[in-house]
Design a protein around this motif. Structure first.
Motif, PDB file in Angstrom:
ATOM      1  N   GLN A  31      60.896  -0.350  28.122  1.00 28.77           N
ATOM      2  CA  GLN A  31      59.548  -0.861  28.315  1.00 28.77           C
ATOM      3  C   GLN A  31      59.182  -1.890  27.248  1.00 28.77           C
ATOM      4  N   GLY A  32      59.658  -1.656  26.018  1.00 37.12           N
ATOM      5  CA  GLY A  32      59.321  -2.553  24.923  1.00 37.12           C
ATOM      6  C   GLY A  32      59.834  -3.965  25.150  1.00 37.12           C
ATOM      7  N   TYR A  33      61.101  -4.110  25.465  1.00 37.19           N
ATOM      8  CA  TYR A  33      61.651  -5.446  25.688  1.00 37.19           C
ATOM      9  C   TYR A  33      61.178  -6.033  27.016  1.00 37.19           C
ATOM     10  N   SER A  34      60.834  -5.169  27.968  1.00 34.02           N
ATOM     11  CA  SER A  34      60.266  -5.690  29.216  1.00 34.02           C
ATOM     12  C   SER A  34      58.914  -6.343  28.958  1.00 34.02           C
ATOM     13  N   ARG A  35      58.094  -5.719  28.104  1.00 34.28           N
ATOM     14  CA  ARG A  35      56.804  -6.330  27.764  1.00 34.28           C
ATOM     15  C   ARG A  35      57.013  -7.660  27.041  1.00 34.28           C
ATOM     16  N   ILE A  36      58.004  -7.683  26.151  1.00 38.22           N
ATOM     17  CA  ILE A  36      58.300  -8.934  25.434  1.00 38.22           C
ATOM     18  C   ILE A  36      58.761 -10.006  26.424  1.00 38.22           C
ATOM     19  N   ARG A  37      59.630  -9.625  27.362  1.00 42.42           N
ATOM     20  CA  ARG A  37      60.116 -10.574  28.375  1.00 42.42           C
ATOM     21  C   ARG A  37      58.969 -11.146  29.196  1.00 42.42           C
ATOM     22  N   ASP A  38      58.004 -10.294  29.550  1.00 41.35           N
ATOM     23  CA  ASP A  38      56.889 -10.759  30.377  1.00 41.35           C
ATOM     24  C   ASP A  38      55.988 -11.743  29.620  1.00 41.35           C
ATOM     25  N   GLN A  39      56.077 -11.731  28.306  1.00 48.86           N
ATOM     26  CA  GLN A  39      55.253 -12.639  27.501  1.00 48.86           C
ATOM     27  C   GLN A  39      56.013 -13.878  27.036  1.00 48.86           C
ATOM     28  N   HIS A  40      57.317 -13.725  26.789  1.00 49.31           N
ATOM     29  CA  HIS A  40      58.090 -14.810  26.184  1.00 49.31           C
ATOM     30  C   HIS A  40      59.492 -14.892  26.795  1.00 49.31           C
ATOM     31  N   ARG A  41      59.878 -16.065  27.229  1.00 50.76           N
ATOM     32  CA  ARG A  41      61.278 -16.264  27.624  1.00 50.76           C
ATOM     33  C   ARG A  41      62.172 -16.314  26.387  1.00 50.76           C
ATOM     34  N   GLY A 329      72.190 -24.438  16.003  1.00 49.84           N
ATOM     35  CA  GLY A 329      72.662 -23.506  14.986  1.00 49.84           C
ATOM     36  C   GLY A 329      71.813 -22.276  14.784  1.00 49.84           C
ATOM     37  N   ALA A 330      70.641 -22.189  15.424  1.00 55.52           N
ATOM     38  CA  ALA A 330      69.785 -21.009  15.252  1.00 55.52           C
ATOM     39  C   ALA A 330      70.442 -19.795  15.902  1.00 55.52           C
ATOM     40  N   PRO A 331      70.497 -18.637  15.234  1.00 54.71           N
ATOM     41  CA  PRO A 331      71.095 -17.447  15.840  1.00 54.71           C
ATOM     42  C   PRO A 331      70.312 -17.017  17.084  1.00 54.71           C
ATOM     43  N   VAL A 332      71.023 -16.785  18.161  1.00 53.67           N
ATOM     44  CA  VAL A 332      70.425 -16.416  19.445  1.00 53.67           C
ATOM     45  C   VAL A 332      71.046 -15.111  19.923  1.00 53.67           C
ATOM     46  N   MET A 333      70.211 -14.211  20.414  1.00 51.68           N
ATOM     47  CA  MET A 333      70.680 -12.938  20.964  1.00 51.68           C
ATOM     48  C   MET A 333      70.168 -12.807  22.392  1.00 51.68           C
ATOM     49  N   ALA A 334      71.066 -12.588  23.331  1.00 48.49           N
ATOM     50  CA  ALA A 334      70.689 -12.353  24.721  1.00 48.49           C
ATOM     51  C   ALA A 334      70.366 -10.873  24.889  1.00 48.49           C
ATOM     52  N   VAL A 335      69.165 -10.566  25.363  1.00 41.48           N
ATOM     53  CA  VAL A 335      68.713  -9.181  25.465  1.00 41.48           C
ATOM     54  C   VAL A 335      69.073  -8.637  26.855  1.00 41.48           C
ATOM     55  N   LEU A 336      70.120  -7.839  26.916  1.00 41.58           N
ATOM     56  CA  LEU A 336      70.627  -7.331  28.186  1.00 41.58           C
ATOM     57  C   LEU A 336      69.649  -6.348  28.826  1.00 41.58           C
ATOM     58  N   VAL A 337      68.983  -5.546  28.009  1.00 40.92           N
ATOM     59  CA  VAL A 337      68.112  -4.508  28.562  1.00 40.92           C
ATOM     60  C   VAL A 337      66.917  -5.128  29.282  1.00 40.92           C
ATOM     61  N   SER A 338      66.339  -6.183  28.735  1.00 33.15           N
ATOM     62  CA  SER A 338      65.213  -6.812  29.424  1.00 33.15           C
ATOM     63  C   SER A 338      65.672  -7.565  30.661  1.00 33.15           C
ATOM     64  N   ALA A 339      66.885  -8.110  30.630  1.00 32.35           N
ATOM     65  CA  ALA A 339      67.445  -8.757  31.818  1.00 32.35           C
ATOM     66  C   ALA A 339      67.688  -7.741  32.921  1.00 32.35           C
ATOM     67  N   ASN A 340      68.210  -6.586  32.549  1.00 34.09           N
ATOM     68  CA  ASN A 340      68.510  -5.547  33.542  1.00 34.09           C
ATOM     69  C   ASN A 340      67.264  -4.867  34.087  1.00 34.09           C
TER      70      ASN A 340
END
Length: 426
Positions: A31-41, A329-340
């Motif tokens: 739920q936490g990362y889903s809320r973040i996803r709904d606010q920010h790409r 060069g900025a570190p980027v992390m793809a959030v699998l849980v919010s994608a799923n």
């Protein structure tokens, strides 16, 4: 995705709206990362207290795009003049990894790009083809049945820890047999794996050092006595053509294969069993239709997969996602849980439905990643999950949690979803 100098800078370059160590986010990343996803790409986040932010990419389409876009390098050295390498080394140093052993953790097949990645992957990919994995199934079933036979003798007051006595031993036995790790050494790998995910002072760094030293010793022993295993094949590739595999690459390949070959699968089995036991309708469906096991494994990997975010990627140029520009060069992390859990791809994503994935080979979730670095051992992990769930439910029809689900203990590690214990009654 596109590049654009006119877009707004990435969030987090001056502030970090997300703290990945936030207890609320660690306790409910779905739920936490889903809320973040709904606010920010794309949103800035802080990890392990490091000053430099990491940029989180959250939506399903954007995650898949990042993981398949060659502009996002796994190796920060590919983006010279930036702070990417500093970020990784600082993160490793924060967890006690010394400079001597850092290359064995930071310069692996997982960190290679392009031709280098292809070269390394070809050395082991044939071991994990669907055909080779299918040939392993009888042995996986044999190991599973033996572990299930032994479960009652591990019970105390009618309760047994399924993580300790089933979810871990199954995949670690399989991958160690494939690679060539001696049976007497396997408990040490279990201990090292636990320490890697521990926040005890020095645990991470000492575990890496001990694993590396142990693999060097394994190589010396196998050179003296070759065997029919993957380690012997890697040594042969090194000795016959040093350009194909260096000394360091040989060691890191073994380290990566053994760790990746059991840690993810162990927690897929643990998380999946917990999910089924807390969703009696899905449990009953799988008991009644064991043929649903392949689709159930896919859905469990989506719904409660153990890997919730990828390793860092580093854009080789400014890249724009939506209205946000991620600097070179900025570190980027793809959030699998919010994608799923993205409702634009999965209807009612919070609902566990073991019939969700279509029959056949098509895979819609990103639990095993996507693109060139898609999990090399995914076919083996899926098979082990299928065998584990169907055999466990068949052998123990009265299997039940021995704790209140709210009391389940999980390791507070960002980007990961792992039970420390799974007490059950047989």
């Amino acid at each position: 995705m596109s590049t654009s100098a006119e877009s707004t800078p990435a969030m987090g370059t001056g502030k970090c709206p997300v703290d990945m160590m936030d207890p609320a986010l660690l306790s409910d990343p779905f739920q936490g990362y889903s809320r973040i996803r709904d606010q920010h790409r794309v949103v800035g986040a802080r990890l392990f207290g490091i000053e430099q932010p990491v940029q989180l990419v959250t939506g399903y389409d954007d995650v898949r795009a990042v993981l398949s876009d060659p502009r996002f390098a796994n190796d920060p050295a590919a983006v010279s003049g930036t702070e990417g390498e500093t970020f990784r080394r600082d993160a490793a140093a924060q967890r006690g990894l010394s400079e001597e052993y850092a290359p064995y953790f930071l310069e692996t097949i997982l960190d290679a790009d392009g031709d280098e990645h292809t070269r390394l992957r070809k050395l082991v990919s044939r071991t994990f083809t669907v055909r080779r994995v299918n040939d392993l199934r009888p042995r996986v079933e044999q190991i599973t049945e033996k572990l299930l036979d032994d479960l009652p003798r591990h019970a105390e007051d009618g309760t047994v820890d399924l993580i300790e006595h089933f979810a871990y031993p199954l995949p670690i036995t399989v991958i160690c047999e494939l690679v060539g790790v001696a049976e007497e050494d396997r408990p040490r790998w279990r201990d090292w794996g636990s320490r890697l995910f521990s926040f005890a002072p020095g645990a991470f760094g000492s575990a890496i050092a001990e694993m590396v030293d142990h693999i060097h010793e394994m190589v010396r022993e196998r050179r003296a006595a070759p065997a029919d295993d993957l380690l012997t094949g890697l040594i042969r590739a090194h000795d016959e053509d040093g350009d194909r595999l260096s000394d360091q690459e040989l060691v890191t390949m073994v380290l990566t294969l053994v760790l990746a070959g059991h840690e993810t699968t162990a927690h897929l089995i643990g998380n999946g069993t917990f999910a089924l036991l807390t969703h009696p309708d899905q449990l009953a469906r799988l008991r009644a239709e064991p043929g649903l096991a392949p689709r159930a494994v896919h859905e469990l990997m989506r719904w409660c997969g153990p890997v919730q975010a990828t390793r860092m990627r580093y854009p080789t140029e400014d890249v724009t996602i939506g209205d946000t520009t991620i600097p070179r060069g900025a570190p980027v992390m793809a959030v699998l849980v919010s994608a799923n859990y993205d409702p634009r791809e999965f209807g009612e994503p919070e609902r566990l439905d073991i019939t969700r994935e279509p029959a056949g080979r098509r895979e819609t979730h990103v639990g095993f990643g996507h693109g060139p670095h898609y999990c090399m051992g995914a076919a083996l992990a899926r098979q082990e999950g299928e065998v584990a769930f169907t055999a466990l439910l068949r052998r123990y029809p009265d299997l039940a949690l021995a704790i209140d689900p709210a009391d389940a203990e999980r390791q507070p590690l960002p980007g990961s979803w792992r039970l420390t214990r799974l007490p059950v009654r047989l």
